[in-house]
Write an enzyme that holds these catalytic residues in place. Sequence first.
Site, PDB file in Angstrom:
ATOM      1  N   HIS A 198       4.892  -2.167  10.422  1.00 53.93           N
ATOM      2  CA  HIS A 198       5.455  -1.182  11.351  1.00 53.93           C
ATOM      3  C   HIS A 198       4.415  -0.477  12.218  1.00 53.93           C
ATOM      4  O   HIS A 198       4.767   0.221  13.173  1.00 53.93           O
ATOM      5  CB  HIS A 198       6.321  -0.156  10.600  1.00 53.93           C
ATOM      6  CG  HIS A 198       7.567   0.224  11.335  1.00 53.93           C
ATOM      7  ND1 HIS A 198       8.660   0.777  10.735  1.00 53.93           N
ATOM      8  CD2 HIS A 198       7.895   0.132  12.659  1.00 53.93           C
ATOM      9  CE1 HIS A 198       9.604   1.008  11.633  1.00 53.93           C
ATOM     10  NE2 HIS A 198       9.159   0.628  12.814  1.00 53.93           N
TER      11      HIS A 198
ATOM     12  N   ASP B 252      14.869   3.114   8.990  1.00 61.62           N
ATOM     13  CA  ASP B 252      13.779   2.907   8.035  1.00 61.62           C
ATOM     14  C   ASP B 252      14.088   3.671   6.749  1.00 61.62           C
ATOM     15  O   ASP B 252      14.773   4.695   6.798  1.00 61.62           O
ATOM     16  CB  ASP B 252      12.490   3.480   8.672  1.00 61.62           C
ATOM     17  CG  ASP B 252      11.207   2.899   8.126  1.00 61.62           C
ATOM     18  OD1 ASP B 252      11.117   2.718   6.898  1.00 61.62           O
ATOM     19  OD2 ASP B 252      10.284   2.653   8.925  1.00 61.62           O
TER      20      ASP B 252
ATOM     21  N   ASP C  60       7.492   7.337   8.320  1.00 56.88           N
ATOM     22  CA  ASP C  60       6.330   6.794   9.052  1.00 56.88           C
ATOM     23  C   ASP C  60       5.714   7.812  10.004  1.00 56.88           C
ATOM     24  O   ASP C  60       5.212   7.460  11.073  1.00 56.88           O
ATOM     25  CB  ASP C  60       6.723   5.524   9.839  1.00 56.88           C
ATOM     26  CG  ASP C  60       7.134   4.361   8.943  1.00 56.88           C
ATOM     27  OD1 ASP C  60       6.970   4.471   7.713  1.00 56.88           O
ATOM     28  OD2 ASP C  60       7.615   3.349   9.480  1.00 56.88           O
TER      29      ASP C  60
ATOM     30  N   ASP D 118      13.043  -1.231  10.736  1.00 59.99           N
ATOM     31  CA  ASP D 118      12.280  -1.675   9.568  1.00 59.99           C
ATOM     32  C   ASP D 118      13.278  -2.275   8.583  1.00 59.99           C
ATOM     33  O   ASP D 118      14.238  -1.606   8.186  1.00 59.99           O
ATOM     34  CB  ASP D 118      11.575  -0.463   8.954  1.00 59.99           C
ATOM     35  CG  ASP D 118      10.586  -0.835   7.868  1.00 59.99           C
ATOM     36  OD1 ASP D 118      10.853  -1.792   7.109  1.00 59.99           O
ATOM     37  OD2 ASP D 118       9.556  -0.157   7.760  1.00 59.99           O
TER      38      ASP D 118
ATOM     39  N   ASP E  48      13.205  -2.655   5.629  1.00 58.83           N
ATOM     40  CA  ASP E  48      13.331  -1.944   4.344  1.00 58.83           C
ATOM     41  C   ASP E  48      14.350  -0.798   4.409  1.00 58.83           C
ATOM     42  O   ASP E  48      14.633  -0.159   3.394  1.00 58.83           O
ATOM     43  CB  ASP E  48      11.975  -1.483   3.798  1.00 58.83           C
ATOM     44  CG  ASP E  48      11.339  -0.310   4.519  1.00 58.83           C
ATOM     45  OD1 ASP E  48      12.039   0.490   5.151  1.00 58.83           O
ATOM     46  OD2 ASP E  48      10.094  -0.190   4.420  1.00 58.83           O
TER      47      ASP E  48
ATOM     48  N   GLU F 296       8.354  -5.619   9.100  1.00 62.39           N
ATOM     49  CA  GLU F 296       8.195  -5.535   7.636  1.00 62.39           C
ATOM     50  C   GLU F 296       8.943  -6.616   6.854  1.00 62.39           C
ATOM     51  O   GLU F 296       9.139  -6.487   5.641  1.00 62.39           O
ATOM     52  CB  GLU F 296       8.543  -4.133   7.107  1.00 62.39           C
ATOM     53  CG  GLU F 296       7.695  -2.995   7.695  1.00 62.39           C
ATOM     54  CD  GLU F 296       6.252  -2.911   7.167  1.00 62.39           C
ATOM     55  OE1 GLU F 296       5.904  -3.707   6.257  1.00 62.39           O
ATOM     56  OE2 GLU F 296       5.478  -2.075   7.682  1.00 62.39           O
TER      57      GLU F 296
ATOM     58  N   HIS G 234      11.589   4.944   5.272  1.00 60.32           N
ATOM     59  CA  HIS G 234      10.473   5.887   5.331  1.00 60.32           C
ATOM     60  C   HIS G 234      10.391   6.520   6.718  1.00 60.32           C
ATOM     61  O   HIS G 234      10.836   5.914   7.701  1.00 60.32           O
ATOM     62  CB  HIS G 234       9.153   5.154   5.049  1.00 60.32           C
ATOM     63  CG  HIS G 234       9.206   4.240   3.866  1.00 60.32           C
ATOM     64  ND1 HIS G 234       9.584   2.913   3.968  1.00 60.32           N
ATOM     65  CD2 HIS G 234       8.959   4.471   2.559  1.00 60.32           C
ATOM     66  CE1 HIS G 234       9.565   2.363   2.759  1.00 60.32           C
ATOM     67  NE2 HIS G 234       9.186   3.280   1.887  1.00 60.32           N
TER      68      HIS G 234
ATOM     69  N   HIS H 123       0.630   1.832   8.794  1.00 63.33           N
ATOM     70  CA  HIS H 123       2.076   1.602   9.002  1.00 63.33           C
ATOM     71  C   HIS H 123       2.924   2.801   8.576  1.00 63.33           C
ATOM     72  O   HIS H 123       4.112   2.831   8.900  1.00 63.33           O
ATOM     73  CB  HIS H 123       2.553   0.293   8.335  1.00 63.33           C
ATOM     74  CG  HIS H 123       2.764   0.363   6.854  1.00 63.33           C
ATOM     75  ND1 HIS H 123       3.645  -0.464   6.184  1.00 63.33           N
ATOM     76  CD2 HIS H 123       2.213   1.167   5.919  1.00 63.33           C
ATOM     77  CE1 HIS H 123       3.615  -0.177   4.889  1.00 63.33           C
ATOM     78  NE2 HIS H 123       2.767   0.797   4.700  1.00 63.33           N
TER      79      HIS H 123
HETATM   80 MN   LIG Z   1       8.599   1.576   8.630  1.00 61.22          MN
END
Ligand SMILES: [Mn+2]
Length: 325
Positions: free
Chosen positions: A115, A144, A148, A250, A252, A295, A146, A161
């Site tokens: 990312h 995402d 980030d 992302d 994830d 990712e 997260h 990332h």
């Molecule tokens: Mn990310």
Amino acid sequence: MTQPSTIPQKFLTRPHELGVVAVGFSGGQCKPGVEAAPVALIASGLLEQLRDDLDYDVHYDNMVHNYTDIMPTSDSEYRNMKKPRAVSAVTQRLSEQAYEHAKQGKFVLTLGGDHSIAIGTISGIAKAIRERLEGRELAVIWVDAHADINTPEISQSGNIHGMPVAFLTGLAKEENKDIFGWLEKEHLINVSKLVYIGLRDVDREEKKLLREHSIRAFSMHDIDRHGIGRVVEMALAHIGNDTPIHLSFDVDALDPQWAPSTGTPVRGGLTLREGDFIAECVHQTGNLVGMDLVEVNPSLETSGASDTIRTGCSLVRSALGDSLL
Ligand SMILES: [Mn+2]
């Protein structure tokens, strides 16, 4: 069967053209394998689907960029960042590539990579949009697990990332031209035009930043409470209807059930349909100008790699106008 989108696109002068950039870069984190994602996505037929089923004119230079020619010979830690010169050099080059496509009014599709590469894509597209549309700002929907948004100093891991949003919003700054000092005002995005969806693993210091800067963020809790339909509606309302949008996705964000092959999986995520739904709705605004898919790491949880790749392809098709009916 699949048919091309009929949604008029407000901010693209060449709405049927896709600038595709394949970025085989993993230096924003420590696990090898994420650099192999573009090859896996393309080998599974993604670009043919976009060309043949959705009628896009695909502009792809037929290479996965590894940027080996611009890798620094030495790259010691700096302000707690790992591989700062490599990530800076790659994202600076990618920023120019994304800018070239976006300046011509094409949609920019970037296949990562980790990312950290969003520092390149979003900065380049933000600059092109300002130039093409009389200073207009680019909105970003960041999907995402997260946030980030770690600044180098608050990052636990030092992996870049986890920092792209901090650099893109100007919350993290650096003078050194070899370490993100190349980011100018025209590259940056406004925190008021940033929206998160899918968060569920946010560091304490990141939570503080989100609160301090009143950044709109929809966690999995919000999705449980309101449903994905209402959450996407609220996210789009926050951005406003007259704003070009970049979707930074992302993989994830999805539950590991749907996307197991990724570097930092977190349970309790989006379903495949919820992910596709976000992408479909953003397409339907007619305001989408670019997308990152990042990712995907086919070398992790290899038994689920093909599922993760299928998920990634589905998200991209949805953002580019594929619909169920
Ligand atoms: Mn990310």
